[in-house]
Design a protein around this motif. Structure first.
Motif, PDB file in Angstrom:
ATOM      1  N   TRP A  75      19.253 -24.026  12.766  1.00 39.27           N
ATOM      2  CA  TRP A  75      19.619 -22.489  13.174  1.00 39.27           C
ATOM      3  C   TRP A  75      20.786 -21.710  13.480  1.00 39.27           C
ATOM      4  O   TRP A  75      21.767 -22.769  13.661  1.00 39.27           O
ATOM      5  CB  TRP A  75      18.608 -21.948  14.180  1.00 39.27           C
ATOM      6  N   LYS A  76      21.346 -20.984  12.329  1.00 39.85           N
ATOM      7  CA  LYS A  76      22.641 -20.201  12.794  1.00 39.85           C
ATOM      8  C   LYS A  76      22.459 -19.308  14.079  1.00 39.85           C
ATOM      9  O   LYS A  76      21.329 -18.728  14.022  1.00 39.85           O
ATOM     10  CB  LYS A  76      23.093 -19.232  11.716  1.00 39.85           C
ATOM     11  N   LEU A  77      23.107 -19.188  15.216  1.00 41.89           N
ATOM     12  CA  LEU A  77      23.429 -18.502  16.212  1.00 41.89           C
ATOM     13  C   LEU A  77      24.341 -17.294  15.568  1.00 41.89           C
ATOM     14  O   LEU A  77      25.314 -17.016  15.298  1.00 41.89           O
ATOM     15  CB  LEU A  77      24.347 -19.403  17.335  1.00 41.89           C
ATOM     16  N   LEU A  78      23.677 -16.556  15.634  1.00 34.92           N
ATOM     17  CA  LEU A  78      23.533 -15.161  14.974  1.00 34.92           C
ATOM     18  C   LEU A  78      24.913 -14.238  15.793  1.00 34.92           C
ATOM     19  O   LEU A  78      25.228 -13.606  15.477  1.00 34.92           O
ATOM     20  CB  LEU A  78      22.441 -13.995  14.595  1.00 34.92           C
ATOM     21  N   ASP A  79      24.713 -14.514  17.011  1.00 31.33           N
ATOM     22  CA  ASP A  79      25.597 -14.088  17.519  1.00 31.33           C
ATOM     23  C   ASP A  79      27.004 -14.218  18.582  1.00 31.33           C
ATOM     24  O   ASP A  79      27.126 -14.123  19.334  1.00 31.33           O
ATOM     25  CB  ASP A  79      24.500 -13.168  19.115  1.00 31.33           C
ATOM     26  N   TYR A  80      26.806 -15.852  17.727  1.00 25.31           N
ATOM     27  CA  TYR A  80      28.204 -16.277  18.013  1.00 25.31           C
ATOM     28  C   TYR A  80      29.466 -15.834  18.498  1.00 25.31           C
ATOM     29  O   TYR A  80      29.923 -15.309  19.190  1.00 25.31           O
ATOM     30  CB  TYR A  80      28.215 -17.568  17.356  1.00 25.31           C
ATOM     31  N   ASP A  81      29.771 -14.902  17.910  1.00 31.75           N
ATOM     32  CA  ASP A  81      31.072 -14.474  17.177  1.00 31.75           C
ATOM     33  C   ASP A  81      30.612 -13.234  18.444  1.00 31.75           C
ATOM     34  O   ASP A  81      32.013 -13.426  19.129  1.00 31.75           O
ATOM     35  CB  ASP A  81      31.735 -13.725  16.261  1.00 31.75           C
ATOM     36  N   ARG A  82      30.078 -12.488  19.099  1.00 35.92           N
ATOM     37  CA  ARG A  82      30.050 -11.931  20.209  1.00 35.92           C
ATOM     38  C   ARG A  82      29.465 -12.255  21.163  1.00 35.92           C
ATOM     39  O   ARG A  82      30.035 -11.760  22.155  1.00 35.92           O
ATOM     40  CB  ARG A  82      28.637 -10.734  20.185  1.00 35.92           C
ATOM     41  N   LEU A  83      29.565 -13.039  21.733  1.00 39.31           N
ATOM     42  CA  LEU A  83      29.149 -14.640  23.107  1.00 39.31           C
ATOM     43  C   LEU A  83      31.335 -15.301  22.833  1.00 39.31           C
ATOM     44  O   LEU A  83      31.474 -14.694  24.126  1.00 39.31           O
ATOM     45  CB  LEU A  83      28.788 -15.427  22.907  1.00 39.31           C
ATOM     46  N   VAL A  84      32.111 -15.747  21.750  1.00 37.79           N
ATOM     47  CA  VAL A  84      33.410 -16.051  21.754  1.00 37.79           C
ATOM     48  C   VAL A  84      33.369 -14.975  22.668  1.00 37.79           C
ATOM     49  O   VAL A  84      34.833 -15.030  23.011  1.00 37.79           O
ATOM     50  CB  VAL A  84      33.478 -16.436  20.300  1.00 37.79           C
ATOM     51  N   GLN A  85      34.157 -13.163  21.655  1.00 37.46           N
ATOM     52  CA  GLN A  85      34.625 -12.682  22.200  1.00 37.46           C
ATOM     53  C   GLN A  85      34.181 -11.372  23.093  1.00 37.46           C
ATOM     54  O   GLN A  85      34.493 -10.102  23.278  1.00 37.46           O
ATOM     55  CB  GLN A  85      35.176 -11.872  20.255  1.00 37.46           C
ATOM     56  N   HIS A  86      33.017 -11.388  23.664  1.00 36.92           N
ATOM     57  CA  HIS A  86      33.102 -11.164  24.739  1.00 36.92           C
ATOM     58  C   HIS A  86      33.732  -9.903  25.765  1.00 36.92           C
ATOM     59  O   HIS A  86      34.914 -11.251  26.269  1.00 36.92           O
ATOM     60  CB  HIS A  86      31.622 -11.452  25.274  1.00 36.92           C
ATOM     61  N   ALA A  87      33.534  -9.628  25.782  1.00 37.29           N
ATOM     62  CA  ALA A  87      34.266  -8.242  27.620  1.00 37.29           C
ATOM     63  C   ALA A  87      34.203  -8.917  28.541  1.00 37.29           C
ATOM     64  O   ALA A  87      35.429  -9.197  29.108  1.00 37.29           O
ATOM     65  CB  ALA A  87      34.103  -7.206  26.654  1.00 37.29           C
ATOM     66  N   ASP A  88      34.144  -9.438  28.499  1.00 34.56           N
ATOM     67  CA  ASP A  88      33.060 -10.323  30.219  1.00 34.56           C
ATOM     68  C   ASP A  88      33.656 -11.795  29.704  1.00 34.56           C
ATOM     69  O   ASP A  88      32.992 -11.961  29.264  1.00 34.56           O
ATOM     70  CB  ASP A  88      31.915  -9.945  30.372  1.00 34.56           C
ATOM     71  N   ILE A  98      27.880 -24.262  27.869  1.00 36.76           N
ATOM     72  CA  ILE A  98      27.134 -24.730  27.176  1.00 36.76           C
ATOM     73  C   ILE A  98      26.802 -25.182  25.785  1.00 36.76           C
ATOM     74  O   ILE A  98      26.621 -25.958  25.347  1.00 36.76           O
ATOM     75  CB  ILE A  98      25.291 -22.815  26.581  1.00 36.76           C
ATOM     76  N   GLN A  99      27.795 -24.588  25.313  1.00 34.97           N
ATOM     77  CA  GLN A  99      27.713 -24.856  23.827  1.00 34.97           C
ATOM     78  C   GLN A  99      28.856 -26.494  24.140  1.00 34.97           C
ATOM     79  O   GLN A  99      28.511 -27.480  22.767  1.00 34.97           O
ATOM     80  CB  GLN A  99      29.893 -24.361  23.520  1.00 34.97           C
ATOM     81  N   ALA A 100      29.546 -26.546  25.229  1.00 30.57           N
ATOM     82  CA  ALA A 100      30.434 -27.986  25.569  1.00 30.57           C
ATOM     83  C   ALA A 100      29.333 -28.570  25.999  1.00 30.57           C
ATOM     84  O   ALA A 100      29.821 -30.251  24.912  1.00 30.57           O
ATOM     85  CB  ALA A 100      31.103 -28.119  26.437  1.00 30.57           C
ATOM     86  N   LEU A 101      28.491 -28.905  26.505  1.00 31.16           N
ATOM     87  CA  LEU A 101      26.860 -29.223  27.680  1.00 31.16           C
ATOM     88  C   LEU A 101      26.499 -30.291  25.819  1.00 31.16           C
ATOM     89  O   LEU A 101      26.047 -30.943  25.346  1.00 31.16           O
ATOM     90  CB  LEU A 101      26.341 -28.597  28.264  1.00 31.16           C
ATOM     91  N   ALA A 102      26.776 -29.037  24.528  1.00 28.23           N
ATOM     92  CA  ALA A 102      25.489 -29.121  23.121  1.00 28.23           C
ATOM     93  C   ALA A 102      26.447 -30.358  22.958  1.00 28.23           C
ATOM     94  O   ALA A 102      25.977 -30.942  22.046  1.00 28.23           O
ATOM     95  CB  ALA A 102      25.041 -27.872  23.152  1.00 28.23           C
TER      96      ALA A 102
END
Length: 105
Positions: A75-88, A98-102
């Protein structure tokens, strides 16, 4: 086991319906019900319990492994860019953890 399934559904529904929690954690609109959304939670070894659910966003089909049993999807994580660049920054840090654990597994 029925109780666990009910608890999971309740927890996910509460996060989705709680606009403050949902927007502060992910800022991903999943209210239209289309597609597949990935939720995960980490096992806490110290407390021997699972942590809260985290929404990682929408998934898009990438490929599958023919003739595999059970079938294996990629699967592709479609919201990857939004999570990486999130304002919070907390959202970014949670996603990075989570990405490091995966990647470790």
């Amino acid at each position: 086991q029925e109780k666990k399934e009910h608890d999971i559904t309740t927890n996910v529904s509460n996060v989705d319906n709680d606009k403050e929690t949902s927007s502060s954690r992910s800022s991903i609109d999943i209210s239209n019900g289309d597609g597949i959304v990935l939720w995960c939670r980490q096992y806490q070894r110290k407390t021997k319990a699972f942590g809260p659910y985290t929404c990682l966003g929408r998934l898009g089909y990438d490929s599958h492994v023919p003739n595999s049993r059970p079938i294996k999807f990629v699967w592709k994580l479609l919201d990857y860019d939004r999570l990486v660049q999130h304002a919070d920054i907390q959202v970014q840090e949670t996603f990075q953890a989570i990405q490091a654990l995966a990647n470790h597994n």
